[in-house]
Design a protein around this motif. Structure first.
Motif, mmCIF file in Angstrom:
data_model
loop_
_atom_site.group_PDB
_atom_site.id
_atom_site.type_symbol
_atom_site.label_atom_id
_atom_site.label_comp_id
_atom_site.label_asym_id
_atom_site.label_seq_id
_atom_site.Cartn_x
_atom_site.Cartn_y
_atom_site.Cartn_z
ATOM 1 N N UNK A 198 -15.533 13.805 -7.853
ATOM 2 C CA UNK A 198 -16.345 12.583 -7.711
ATOM 3 C C UNK A 198 -15.522 11.352 -8.054
ATOM 4 N N UNK A 199 -14.698 11.427 -9.080
ATOM 5 C CA UNK A 199 -13.827 10.293 -9.449
ATOM 6 C C UNK A 199 -12.848 9.982 -8.321
ATOM 7 N N UNK A 200 -12.275 11.069 -7.745
ATOM 8 C CA UNK A 200 -11.330 10.885 -6.644
ATOM 9 C C UNK A 200 -12.010 10.208 -5.460
ATOM 10 N N UNK A 201 -13.250 10.670 -5.155
ATOM 11 C CA UNK A 201 -13.991 10.065 -4.043
ATOM 12 C C UNK A 201 -14.314 8.599 -4.335
ATOM 13 N N UNK A 202 -14.709 8.318 -5.570
ATOM 14 C CA UNK A 202 -15.018 6.937 -5.971
ATOM 15 C C UNK A 202 -13.775 6.069 -5.866
ATOM 16 N N UNK A 203 -12.632 6.570 -6.331
ATOM 17 C CA UNK A 203 -11.380 5.817 -6.256
ATOM 18 C C UNK A 203 -11.018 5.554 -4.789
ATOM 19 N N UNK A 204 -11.169 6.610 -3.960
ATOM 20 C CA UNK A 204 -10.861 6.442 -2.533
ATOM 21 C C UNK A 204 -11.796 5.409 -1.910
ATOM 22 N N UNK A 205 -13.073 5.464 -2.289
ATOM 23 C CA UNK A 205 -14.035 4.494 -1.753
ATOM 24 C C UNK A 205 -13.679 3.094 -2.222
ATOM 25 N N UNK A 206 -13.295 2.945 -3.474
ATOM 26 C CA UNK A 206 -12.909 1.630 -3.995
ATOM 27 C C UNK A 206 -11.670 1.111 -3.258
ATOM 28 N N UNK A 207 -10.747 2.002 -2.971
ATOM 29 C CA UNK A 207 -9.547 1.601 -2.237
ATOM 30 C C UNK A 207 -9.922 1.136 -0.826
ATOM 31 N N UNK A 208 -10.871 1.863 -0.184
ATOM 32 C CA UNK A 208 -11.315 1.484 1.144
ATOM 33 C C UNK A 208 -11.998 0.117 1.116
ATOM 34 N N UNK A 209 -12.817 -0.072 0.048
ATOM 35 C CA UNK A 209 -13.497 -1.367 -0.090
ATOM 36 C C UNK A 209 -12.451 -2.463 -0.286
ATOM 37 N N UNK A 210 -11.461 -2.199 -1.100
ATOM 38 C CA UNK A 210 -10.397 -3.182 -1.360
ATOM 39 C C UNK A 210 -9.631 -3.484 -0.077
ATOM 40 N N UNK A 211 -9.346 -2.459 0.713
ATOM 41 C CA UNK A 211 -8.644 -2.659 1.980
ATOM 42 C C UNK A 211 -9.506 -3.504 2.918
ATOM 43 N N UNK A 212 -10.784 -3.176 2.950
ATOM 44 C CA UNK A 212 -11.687 -3.935 3.825
ATOM 45 C C UNK A 212 -11.752 -5.388 3.383
ATOM 46 N N UNK A 213 -11.787 -5.648 2.118
ATOM 47 C CA UNK A 213 -11.806 -7.025 1.601
ATOM 48 C C UNK A 213 -10.517 -7.749 1.972
ATOM 49 N N UNK A 214 -9.421 -7.084 1.788
ATOM 50 C CA UNK A 214 -8.154 -7.731 2.085
ATOM 51 C C UNK A 214 -8.053 -8.013 3.578
ATOM 52 N N UNK A 215 -8.618 -7.217 4.445
ATOM 53 C CA UNK A 215 -8.590 -7.466 5.887
ATOM 54 C C UNK A 215 -9.466 -8.661 6.221
ATOM 55 N N UNK A 216 -10.593 -8.764 5.507
ATOM 56 C CA UNK A 216 -11.500 -9.871 5.765
ATOM 57 C C UNK A 216 -10.941 -11.168 5.199
ATOM 58 N N UNK A 217 -10.172 -11.091 4.169
ATOM 59 C CA UNK A 217 -9.602 -12.299 3.569
ATOM 60 C C UNK A 217 -8.480 -12.844 4.409
ATOM 61 N N UNK A 218 -7.822 -12.049 5.115
ATOM 62 C CA UNK A 218 -6.661 -12.483 5.904
ATOM 63 C C UNK A 218 -7.123 -13.183 7.085
#
Length: 119
Positions: free
Chosen positions: A99-119
């Motif tokens: 569950x921690x691994x999935x949460x970390x992966x989800x957080x990374x995906x969210x972070x990637x999505x944010x960085x794409x939207x910020x650019x």
């Protein structure tokens, strides 16, 4: 008459002595029979006592084995329960890690999505 009376007296005395001897013989035989019967009963009583002791020893041994089997069963149950508990804890730890691994992966995906939207 006196001789006849004397003869009858002697015959009566002889008969009485014979009867006394027969009674003594019968009493001796009865005493011997009683002694033999008593000895037989005492022997049977000793043998019965030995049998009782033997049965008591067998019962004590059976009880000891039974108690040992119960103790072994309890120990096996406790060991099995501990193994199940340990296995359950390990499974829960694995699930939590996953569950921690999935949460970390989800957080990374969210972070990637944010960085794409910020650019």
């Amino acid at each position: 008459a006196l001789a006849k009376a004397k003869e009858q007296g002697e015959a009566a005395l002889q008969t009485a002595q014979d009867q006394m001897r027969d009674l003594r013989d019968a009493a001796d035989q009865a005493a011997e029979s009683h002694a033999a019967e008593k000895a037989g009963l005492e022997k049977a009583l000793r043998e019965a006592g030995q049998e009782v002791l033997s049965v008591r020893a067998e019962l004590a041994e059976a009880q000891r084995r039974h108690e040992a089997e119960i103790a072994a069963g309890k120990a096996a149950f406790e060991k099995e329960r501990e193994q199940l508990r340990s296995g359950h804890v390990a499974e829960m730890q694995e699930a939590a890690q996953h569950a921690k691994d999935l949460l970390r992966a989800a957080e990374e995906e969210v972070e990637k999505a944010r960085s794409r939207h910020e650019v």
